[in-house]
Motif scaffolding. Structure first.
Motif, short mmCIF file in Angstrom:
data_model
loop_
_atom_site.label_atom_id
_atom_site.label_comp_id
_atom_site.label_asym_id
_atom_site.label_seq_id
_atom_site.Cartn_x
_atom_site.Cartn_y
_atom_site.Cartn_z
N ASP A 185 0.81 -1.22 0.00
CA ASP A 185 0.00 0.00 0.00
C ASP A 185 0.84 1.27 0.00
N GLY A 186 2.16 1.14 -0.16
CA GLY A 186 3.04 2.30 -0.25
C GLY A 186 3.65 2.75 1.05
N THR A 187 3.38 2.03 2.15
CA THR A 187 3.97 2.40 3.44
C THR A 187 5.41 1.93 3.52
N GLN A 272 13.71 9.40 8.27
CA GLN A 272 12.50 8.98 7.59
C GLN A 272 12.51 9.51 6.15
N ILE A 273 12.43 8.63 5.19
CA ILE A 273 12.46 9.04 3.79
C ILE A 273 11.27 8.43 3.04
N SER A 274 10.84 9.15 2.01
CA SER A 274 9.73 8.67 1.19
C SER A 274 10.28 7.89 0.00
N PRO A 275 9.49 6.98 -0.56
CA PRO A 275 9.95 6.22 -1.73
C PRO A 275 10.25 7.15 -2.90
N LEU A 276 11.37 6.91 -3.56
CA LEU A 276 11.71 7.70 -4.75
C LEU A 276 10.95 7.19 -5.96
N ILE A 277 10.88 5.86 -6.08
CA ILE A 277 10.09 5.23 -7.15
C ILE A 277 9.14 4.24 -6.48
N CYS A 279 5.94 1.49 -6.90
CA CYS A 279 5.26 0.61 -7.85
C CYS A 279 3.99 0.05 -7.21
N GLU A 280 2.84 0.34 -7.81
CA GLU A 280 1.57 -0.25 -7.39
C GLU A 280 1.29 -1.46 -8.28
N SER A 281 0.88 -2.55 -7.66
CA SER A 281 0.68 -3.78 -8.44
C SER A 281 -0.72 -4.35 -8.22
N VAL A 282 -1.26 -4.88 -9.29
CA VAL A 282 -2.50 -5.65 -9.23
C VAL A 282 -2.26 -6.95 -9.99
N VAL A 283 -2.58 -8.08 -9.34
CA VAL A 283 -2.35 -9.39 -9.96
C VAL A 283 -3.67 -10.14 -10.00
N GLU A 416 19.29 -2.07 -1.55
CA GLU A 416 18.26 -3.12 -1.53
C GLU A 416 16.90 -2.42 -1.48
N TYR A 417 16.35 -2.19 -2.65
CA TYR A 417 15.12 -1.41 -2.80
C TYR A 417 14.01 -2.35 -3.27
N GLU A 418 13.07 -2.68 -2.37
CA GLU A 418 12.06 -3.69 -2.68
C GLU A 418 10.66 -3.21 -2.30
N ILE A 419 9.70 -3.63 -3.12
CA ILE A 419 8.29 -3.26 -2.90
C ILE A 419 7.46 -4.54 -2.91
#
Length: 436
Positions: A185-187, A272-277, A279-283, A416-419
């Motif tokens: 959810d972007g958190t 505390q940093i916000s995501p730079l990129i 990705c929202e996903s729907v499967v 290590e940037y993972e969503i």
């Protein structure tokens, strides 16, 4: 410090050894590999420092080689481990490959290196460039100069004093890597910035450099008002050329640099940093197929651009018949890693991209796996730092009084940037994903 240093093969047999103190029997190394295997059986992995019968074993495992130092108790283990790491770098520079064969072919030069790099168990000269001036190698034959270069006897052992450049320049790169785990959810679940200041020095003589950053602690300690953003660095580590007493006193970074490329310092920021990129996903899973919709958002300022963006989306191992459609960039299937890769050469800030992917699945399959791998993102953003670190000044002073040109560059890249992906929707009818 260290009593002796050993180079062992993969079976624990000593290839070469140097006894510095004579206070521990050299036969004590016979217990080393047995001790490592015992710890691996008990704990799954052996720590880098082991003890047995009053002997401390500190070691590094490189390919099929063990570099081991022995000592009595109450020793600075971290210093010895750093020495072994530097020893492996020196061997690699001299012999190209650190392996059993290269050790056997270069016994003479290895003994010379061990003698120069450590004296009575205390690390001395460890800079590869200076060692190469002093100890040279041609066809496994050692050539020793009549007198050592001045750097060997100087207080500044990492730099020779006869360096000359027609054009004096300093290149300084501030590189920040972003480690981040983001929920579906972007958190932001956890995130940190790992920074490094790398330099390429092309300066004549013996210059002294003074570097000023927008360091919050420095402003507070000197009672000065802050103008603009300041940062508070943690876990700061310096190259040996930095005068630590000066930094501890007034946070000034003062140093006589090595020649060429080196890392001046590293740091960590747990802000505390916000995501730079993001990705929202729907499967959606259907009978015999699975569909993905990925929306990528560049959440940094519009004037910046991320280069060489790669969004790596995992798919089931038995997926086949890939079809893709995207509004930006190109997409390819990478079956060797069970994923498809969305590549965007330039992704401007505040922009979005949309991708749809379709895969066939075997007609008979169980439920989706309990552990779904996250999306991985790779990128680099030039002229941009997430932390806001800035070089306030870089002063260069040399007794000859020449003028030097400093160049500063900022880069932010992924660590290590993972969503995490959303759980798949199980459907049997027509796809609900919008067309693009």
């Amino acid at each position: 410090m260290a009593s002796a240093v050993f180079v062992l093969d993969s079976k624990g047999k000593s290839l070469i050894a140097r006894d510095y103190k004579g206070d521990i029997p050299m036969s004590s190394i016979d217990y080393f590999l047995e001790l490592v295997q015992e710890k691996e059986d008990q704990e799954g992995a052996a720590p880098p420092v082991l003890t047995k019968n009053g002997v401390v074993y500190m070691y590094l495992h490189k390919k099929d080689i063990y570099l081991v130092a022995t000592a009595k108790t109450n020793v600075n283990a971290l210093t010895i481990l750093q020495f072994l790491e530097q020893l492996s770098k020196v061997f690699t520079t001299y012999f190209k490959n650190l392996e059993e064969e290269s050790i056997r072919d270069n016994f003479v030069i290895i003994y010379e290196l061990l003698d120069e790099m450590m004296d009575y168990g205390i690390p001395q000269l460890t800079e590869t460039k200076i060692l190469q001036e002093y100890i040279t190698q041609e066809s496994h034959v050692l050539e020793l100069q009549q007198r050592p270069p001045n750097a060997v006897t100087n207080a500044v052992s990492w730099r020779a004093d006869s360096i000359f450049y027609r054009k004096n320049e300093v290149f300084l790169d501030i590189i920040e890597s972003i480690n981040m785990l983001i929920s579906s959810d972007g958190t932001v679940l956890n995130g940190e910035i790992l920074g490094a200041i790398k330099m390429k020095v092309c300066l004549s003589g013996m210059p002294e450099l003074r570097l000023g950053l927008n360091d919050k602690t420095m402003f507070e300690r000197n009672g000065r008002e802050t103008r603009g953003k300041t940062i508070e660095m943690e876990d700061v580590k310096f190259h040996q050329c930095v005068r630590l007493n000066k930094f501890e006193k007034d946070r000034t970074i003062m140093f006589i640099p090595p020649d060429g490329e080196f890392t001046l310092m590293t740091y960590r920021l747990g802000i505390q940093i916000s995501p730079l990129i993001l990705c929202e996903s729907v499967v959606e899973t259907h009978r015999g197929r699975v569909e993905y919709m990925i929306k990528a958002k560049a959440q940094f300022k519009q004037r910046s651009t991320a280069n060489n963006v790669e969004i790596i989306v995992p798919v089931p191992e038995d997926a086949d018949s890939p079809r893709f459609k995207s509004t930006i960039g190109s997409v390819s299937y990478a079956p060797e890693i069970n994923a498809f890769v969305w590549k965007i050469k330039q992704f401007q800030g505040s922009k979005e991209g949309l991708l749809r992917a379709h895969f066939g699945l075997p007609s008979i399959r169980g439920d989706a796996p309990a552990k779904r791998l996250p999306i991985s993102v790779k990128f680099d953003i030039p002229y941009f730092t997430t932390s806001g670190i800035q070089v306030r000044y870089l002063k260069i002073v040399e007794k000859s009084g020449y003028q030097a040109l400093p160049w500063v560059r900022y880069i932010t890249k992924n660590g290590e940037y993972e969503i995490r992906m959303t759980e798949p929707l199980k459907l049997t009818n027509q796809s609900r994903l919008p067309k693009i």
